[in-house]
Each structure stands twice: as C-alpha cells, then as structure tokens.
Design a protein around this motif. Structure first.
Motif, PDB file in Angstrom:
ATOM      1  N   GLY A  41       0.839  -1.187   0.000  1.00  0.00           N
ATOM      2  CA  GLY A  41       0.000   0.000   0.000  1.00  0.00           C
ATOM      3  C   GLY A  41       0.877   1.242   0.000  1.00  0.00           C
ATOM      4  O   GLY A  41       2.081   1.166   0.297  1.00  0.00           O
ATOM      5  N   GLU A  42       0.291   2.394  -0.312  1.00  0.00           N
ATOM      6  CA  GLU A  42       1.072   3.623  -0.421  1.00  0.00           C
ATOM      7  C   GLU A  42       1.728   3.993   0.909  1.00  0.00           C
ATOM      8  O   GLU A  42       2.928   4.304   0.954  1.00  0.00           O
ATOM      9  CB  GLU A  42       0.174   4.766  -0.891  1.00  0.00           C
ATOM     10  N   VAL A  43       0.971   3.952   1.986  1.00  0.00           N
ATOM     11  CA  VAL A  43       1.530   4.307   3.287  1.00  0.00           C
ATOM     12  C   VAL A  43       2.481   3.224   3.774  1.00  0.00           C
ATOM     13  O   VAL A  43       3.528   3.523   4.380  1.00  0.00           O
ATOM     14  CB  VAL A  43       0.404   4.547   4.313  1.00  0.00           C
ATOM     15  N   GLU A  44       2.146   1.982   3.505  1.00  0.00           N
ATOM     16  CA  GLU A  44       3.047   0.890   3.896  1.00  0.00           C
ATOM     17  C   GLU A  44       4.424   1.056   3.250  1.00  0.00           C
ATOM     18  O   GLU A  44       5.456   0.811   3.893  1.00  0.00           O
ATOM     19  CB  GLU A  44       2.440  -0.465   3.492  1.00  0.00           C
ATOM     20  N   VAL A  45       4.452   1.471   1.987  1.00  0.00           N
ATOM     21  CA  VAL A  45       5.728   1.706   1.292  1.00  0.00           C
ATOM     22  C   VAL A  45       6.510   2.825   1.979  1.00  0.00           C
ATOM     23  O   VAL A  45       7.735   2.747   2.144  1.00  0.00           O
ATOM     24  CB  VAL A  45       5.479   2.051  -0.192  1.00  0.00           C
ATOM     25  N   ILE A  46       5.804   3.879   2.397  1.00  0.00           N
ATOM     26  CA  ILE A  46       6.446   4.991   3.105  1.00  0.00           C
ATOM     27  C   ILE A  46       7.085   4.504   4.400  1.00  0.00           C
ATOM     28  O   ILE A  46       8.242   4.820   4.708  1.00  0.00           O
ATOM     29  CB  ILE A  46       5.416   6.100   3.411  1.00  0.00           C
ATOM     30  N   LEU A  47       6.345   3.705   5.158  1.00  0.00           N
ATOM     31  CA  LEU A  47       6.855   3.208   6.434  1.00  0.00           C
ATOM     32  C   LEU A  47       8.011   2.233   6.239  1.00  0.00           C
ATOM     33  O   LEU A  47       8.982   2.233   7.020  1.00  0.00           O
ATOM     34  CB  LEU A  47       5.728   2.545   7.219  1.00  0.00           C
ATOM     35  N   LYS A  48       7.941   1.403   5.211  1.00  0.00           N
ATOM     36  CA  LYS A  48       9.043   0.481   4.920  1.00  0.00           C
ATOM     37  C   LYS A  48      10.309   1.252   4.565  1.00  0.00           C
ATOM     38  O   LYS A  48      11.421   0.869   4.971  1.00  0.00           O
ATOM     39  CB  LYS A  48       8.662  -0.449   3.771  1.00  0.00           C
ATOM     40  N   ASP A  49      10.161   2.319   3.808  1.00  0.00           N
ATOM     41  CA  ASP A  49      11.319   3.131   3.431  1.00  0.00           C
ATOM     42  C   ASP A  49      11.967   3.746   4.672  1.00  0.00           C
ATOM     43  O   ASP A  49      13.197   3.750   4.803  1.00  0.00           O
ATOM     44  CB  ASP A  49      10.884   4.232   2.462  1.00  0.00           C
ATOM     45  N   ILE A  50      11.133   4.227   5.592  1.00  0.00           N
ATOM     46  CA  ILE A  50      11.658   4.786   6.836  1.00  0.00           C
ATOM     47  C   ILE A  50      12.391   3.708   7.629  1.00  0.00           C
ATOM     48  O   ILE A  50      13.488   3.938   8.159  1.00  0.00           O
ATOM     49  CB  ILE A  50      10.516   5.379   7.680  1.00  0.00           C
ATOM     50  N   CYS A  57       7.842   0.878  17.009  1.00  0.00           N
ATOM     51  CA  CYS A  57       9.221   1.379  17.008  1.00  0.00           C
ATOM     52  C   CYS A  57      10.187   0.300  16.527  1.00  0.00           C
ATOM     53  O   CYS A  57      11.123   0.586  15.760  1.00  0.00           O
ATOM     54  CB  CYS A  57       9.617   1.859  18.406  1.00  0.00           C
ATOM     55  N   ALA A  58       9.965  -0.926  16.955  1.00  0.00           N
ATOM     56  CA  ALA A  58      10.833  -2.030  16.534  1.00  0.00           C
ATOM     57  C   ALA A  58      10.720  -2.254  15.035  1.00  0.00           C
ATOM     58  O   ALA A  58      11.733  -2.470  14.346  1.00  0.00           O
ATOM     59  CB  ALA A  58      10.461  -3.303  17.300  1.00  0.00           C
ATOM     60  N   ALA A  59       9.492  -2.195  14.502  1.00  0.00           N
ATOM     61  CA  ALA A  59       9.293  -2.402  13.069  1.00  0.00           C
ATOM     62  C   ALA A  59       9.926  -1.284  12.251  1.00  0.00           C
ATOM     63  O   ALA A  59      10.363  -1.504  11.113  1.00  0.00           O
ATOM     64  CB  ALA A  59       7.795  -2.492  12.761  1.00  0.00           C
ATOM     65  N   LEU A  60       9.992  -0.095  12.828  1.00  0.00           N
ATOM     66  CA  LEU A  60      10.573   1.055  12.125  1.00  0.00           C
ATOM     67  C   LEU A  60      12.052   1.255  12.435  1.00  0.00           C
ATOM     68  O   LEU A  60      12.681   2.175  11.909  1.00  0.00           O
ATOM     69  CB  LEU A  60       9.807   2.328  12.510  1.00  0.00           C
ATOM     70  N   ASN A  61      12.611   0.413  13.307  1.00  0.00           N
ATOM     71  CA  ASN A  61      14.011   0.547  13.724  1.00  0.00           C
ATOM     72  C   ASN A  61      14.286   1.871  14.427  1.00  0.00           C
ATOM     73  O   ASN A  61      15.329   2.509  14.219  1.00  0.00           O
ATOM     74  CB  ASN A  61      14.953   0.383  12.519  1.00  0.00           C
ATOM     75  N   ILE A  62      13.319   2.298  15.247  1.00  0.00           N
ATOM     76  CA  ILE A  62      13.424   3.550  15.993  1.00  0.00           C
ATOM     77  C   ILE A  62      13.620   3.236  17.473  1.00  0.00           C
ATOM     78  O   ILE A  62      13.017   2.316  18.016  1.00  0.00           O
ATOM     79  CB  ILE A  62      12.138   4.398  15.826  1.00  0.00           C
ATOM     80  N   ASN A  63      14.466   4.022  18.143  1.00  0.00           N
ATOM     81  CA  ASN A  63      14.721   3.845  19.561  1.00  0.00           C
ATOM     82  C   ASN A  63      13.494   4.267  20.365  1.00  0.00           C
ATOM     83  O   ASN A  63      13.132   5.444  20.399  1.00  0.00           O
ATOM     84  CB  ASN A  63      15.935   4.690  19.973  1.00  0.00           C
ATOM     85  N   LYS A  64      12.852   3.315  21.038  1.00  0.00           N
ATOM     86  CA  LYS A  64      11.619   3.620  21.773  1.00  0.00           C
ATOM     87  C   LYS A  64      11.879   4.561  22.942  1.00  0.00           C
ATOM     88  O   LYS A  64      11.022   5.385  23.286  1.00  0.00           O
ATOM     89  CB  LYS A  64      10.968   2.342  22.282  1.00  0.00           C
ATOM     90  N   ARG A  65      13.014   4.470  23.576  1.00  0.00           N
ATOM     91  CA  ARG A  65      13.309   5.354  24.708  1.00  0.00           C
ATOM     92  C   ARG A  65      13.311   6.807  24.267  1.00  0.00           C
ATOM     93  O   ARG A  65      12.819   7.688  24.987  1.00  0.00           O
ATOM     94  CB  ARG A  65      14.657   4.983  25.333  1.00  0.00           C
ATOM     95  N   SER A  66      13.834   7.067  23.089  1.00  0.00           N
ATOM     96  CA  SER A  66      13.827   8.433  22.566  1.00  0.00           C
ATOM     97  C   SER A  66      12.399   8.896  22.297  1.00  0.00           C
ATOM     98  O   SER A  66      12.028  10.030  22.585  1.00  0.00           O
ATOM     99  CB  SER A  66      14.647   8.522  21.276  1.00  0.00           C
ATOM    100  N   VAL A  67      11.600   8.000  21.749  1.00  0.00           N
ATOM    101  CA  VAL A  67      10.204   8.330  21.457  1.00  0.00           C
ATOM    102  C   VAL A  67       9.445   8.615  22.747  1.00  0.00           C
ATOM    103  O   VAL A  67       8.702   9.602  22.846  1.00  0.00           O
ATOM    104  CB  VAL A  67       9.523   7.190  20.669  1.00  0.00           C
ATOM    105  N   ASP A  68       9.610   7.764  23.767  1.00  0.00           N
ATOM    106  CA  ASP A  68       8.942   7.970  25.055  1.00  0.00           C
ATOM    107  C   ASP A  68       9.314   9.322  25.649  1.00  0.00           C
ATOM    108  O   ASP A  68       8.456  10.063  26.141  1.00  0.00           O
ATOM    109  CB  ASP A  68       9.334   6.863  26.040  1.00  0.00           C
TER     110      ASP A  68
END
Length: 298
Positions: A183-192, A231-242
């Motif tokens: 999907g269009e948004v799914e592609v955006i999130l995968k790229d991120i 966050c795990a799926a996007l490879n983003i540090n959850k502590r930073s997000v929190d």
C-alpha cells in the motif's frame, strides 16, 4: 566543510511561572519549547504588535549542518516577508522559537523529508494554533512558515492527511504489521524502516515521534506494547520516542495555561476599555446638559 552548530535541549516539563504585579496590572509567562527558553510579557505588549522578534538564549554545542545552510536569521526573515500581519503575542513567541528549532532540523546533513515527520509537525502546529482568532490567517501563517524553510506546505498537509486517513482505517495489529502488507503508506513506512536501520539517511526528531503518536491515536492503539512494536518495526529507539512524547504532553499542558493567562489579560483589558468608554460618554452627556442649561439661562 560542514559547519558545526548545536542545540542544548532541556526538558519542557519545567513549571510555567506566573508573575503577577497588581499595581501595574502585569502578568508574564515563562516556559520552554524544545529546549528554548522564552518569556512573553502580556502587559507591555499583549498582542506582540510592538515587535515580531524575540530573544533567544541558545546553548550551542554540537549538531552537524550542511555547509551551504542559510543562517537562522534568513529563515526568520523569509517568514516575516511571507506573512506581514501582526501575530498575537503568545502565538508569535512560540512560532519564533519553533522556527529556530525546525531550521536546525531542516539543515542537518542527515535530514530527509518524510511524511511521518510532516504529520508530526502538522499535529504540533495545529495544537499550538488552536483557538487562533482567524482560520484563514492560521493557514496563511502555516504556509509562510513552511515556505520559509524552503519546503512545500501543500506536501505537508497532503501527506499528513494521507497518513491520518490510513491510520483511521487500521487496528493495533494491522498498524504494526505494515512490513508484510502493500500500500502507499506501507511503502512509506518500509522506506523509513530501511533508512533508520542503516540502509540510508535518516534523521530522528521530536516531530517524527509525535507523528508516530498521532498514528497510534487515530488507530485507537492505546496499549503501550503497540508503540514498542511499531518502534521495533521502524528501527526507531523507543526510549527516545517515550522521552519526546513526554515533552509533547507537557508542552500541551503549558500551552493551555499560557492561553488561559492571555485570555484573562485580554478580557481584563477589554473590560477596562469599556469602562473608560462609558465614563467618557457620561462625561460628554453631563457637559452637553450643562451647556444646554447655561444657554437656556441666558
């Protein structure tokens, strides 16, 4: 060679100071926004009409920017040229601080526009400007702001709406399951996810964290574990997000207090003007009656 500038971020959850001086009918508000300290004195200039600049106390330490990045003053000047009308004090102060912060994000070497970032900024802007006197002016300020950063306000709005519409149709499980779907948004999130995982340029920011929060909010995904999985799926540090979501929540709380403070001041000044007007009318009426009496006695 890239120039080195930096920003010292302080926690936004510092208390909102209210200083009241009854004899002078003054009220001032101090708070912080994304590590910037600001103070707006409503008594001396409640609407911010006297000046559209504000002082900044910046702690410069270390943030890598592109070598040809324009100075912050140029970005602020571009904004003032694009939107020339006065902006009420509390809104103007926060906007001035915000544009400095976003300028530093925009011109980092690792910066790359993405729709989640756009959603986060649009969310912050709309919350900050909630209750602004004119909807038309609010949108004009938005356009001037984004254009001053040499970006496209329509792209920001369109991408934010696209992600919002998508999130409304998701559940907690489908939201985090984007890697396995098309999907269009799914592609955006995968790229991120790929870029954040080290396969490209990615620059995390608080706007990005707020964009994630907005996705979860619209999908009614309130369980703490969902944010962790996203966050795990996007490879983003959850502590930073929190951490950054705590800053955002505190910001909203301080803004409510600041706007209430401004409304109290404006209402009080309006009442004083009305009382002065009534007094003047009464004085004129008395003077007119006295004049008529004197004329009749001649």
């Amino acid at each position: 060679m890239a120039t080195i500038s930096s920003l010292s971020f302080s926690a936004l959850g510092q208390a909102l100071d209210r200083k009241v001086k009854v004899s002078a009918a003054t009220r001032s508000m101090s708070s912080s926004f994304y590590g910037f300290r600001f103070r707006a004195n409503f008594a001396s200039d409640p609407y911010g009409f006297g000046t559209r600049t504000c002082s900044h106390r910046l702690a410069i330490q270390c943030m890598s920017t592109v070598s040809d990045a324009p100075p912050v003053s140029e970005t602020k000047l571009n904004f003032l040229k694009a939107y020339k009308r006065p902006i009420p004090g509390v809104y103007n102060t926060v906007l001035q601080e915000l544009i400095v912060q976003q300028h530093l994000m925009r011109y980092k070497r690792t910066y790359r526009y993405d729709p989640v970032f756009a959603l986060g900024f649009v969310t912050v802007y709309d919350k900050l400007m909630e209750g602004y006197p004119s909807d038309e002016d609010r949108e004009a300020i938005f356009r001037a702001y984004v254009q001053s950063l040499k970006e496209d306000p329509e792209q920001y709005r369109n991408d934010a709406k696209k992600l919002e519409d998508w999130a409304r149709s998701q559940s907690a499980s489908s939201l985090v399951d984007f890697p396995s779907r098309e999907g269009e948004v799914e592609v955006i999130l995968k790229d991120i996810s790929e870029r954040a995982g080290g396969n490209g340029s990615f620059s995390y920011s608080r706007f990005f964290a707020i964009g994630l929060f907005r996705l979860l909010e619209l999908a009614n995904a309130t369980e703490p574990t969902i944010l962790e999985k996203l966050c795990a799926a996007l490879n983003i540090n959850k502590r930073s997000v929190d951490r950054d979501l705590d800053v955002y929540r505190n910001l909203l709380s301080k803004l409510v207090q600041a706007k209430e403070l401004l409304k109290e001041y404006v209402d009080r000044e309006k009442k004083k003007r009305e009382e002065r007007t009534e007094l003047q009318k009464a004085s004129e009426a008395v003077a007119k009656c006295l004049g008529q009496f004197q004329y009749a006695g001649q």
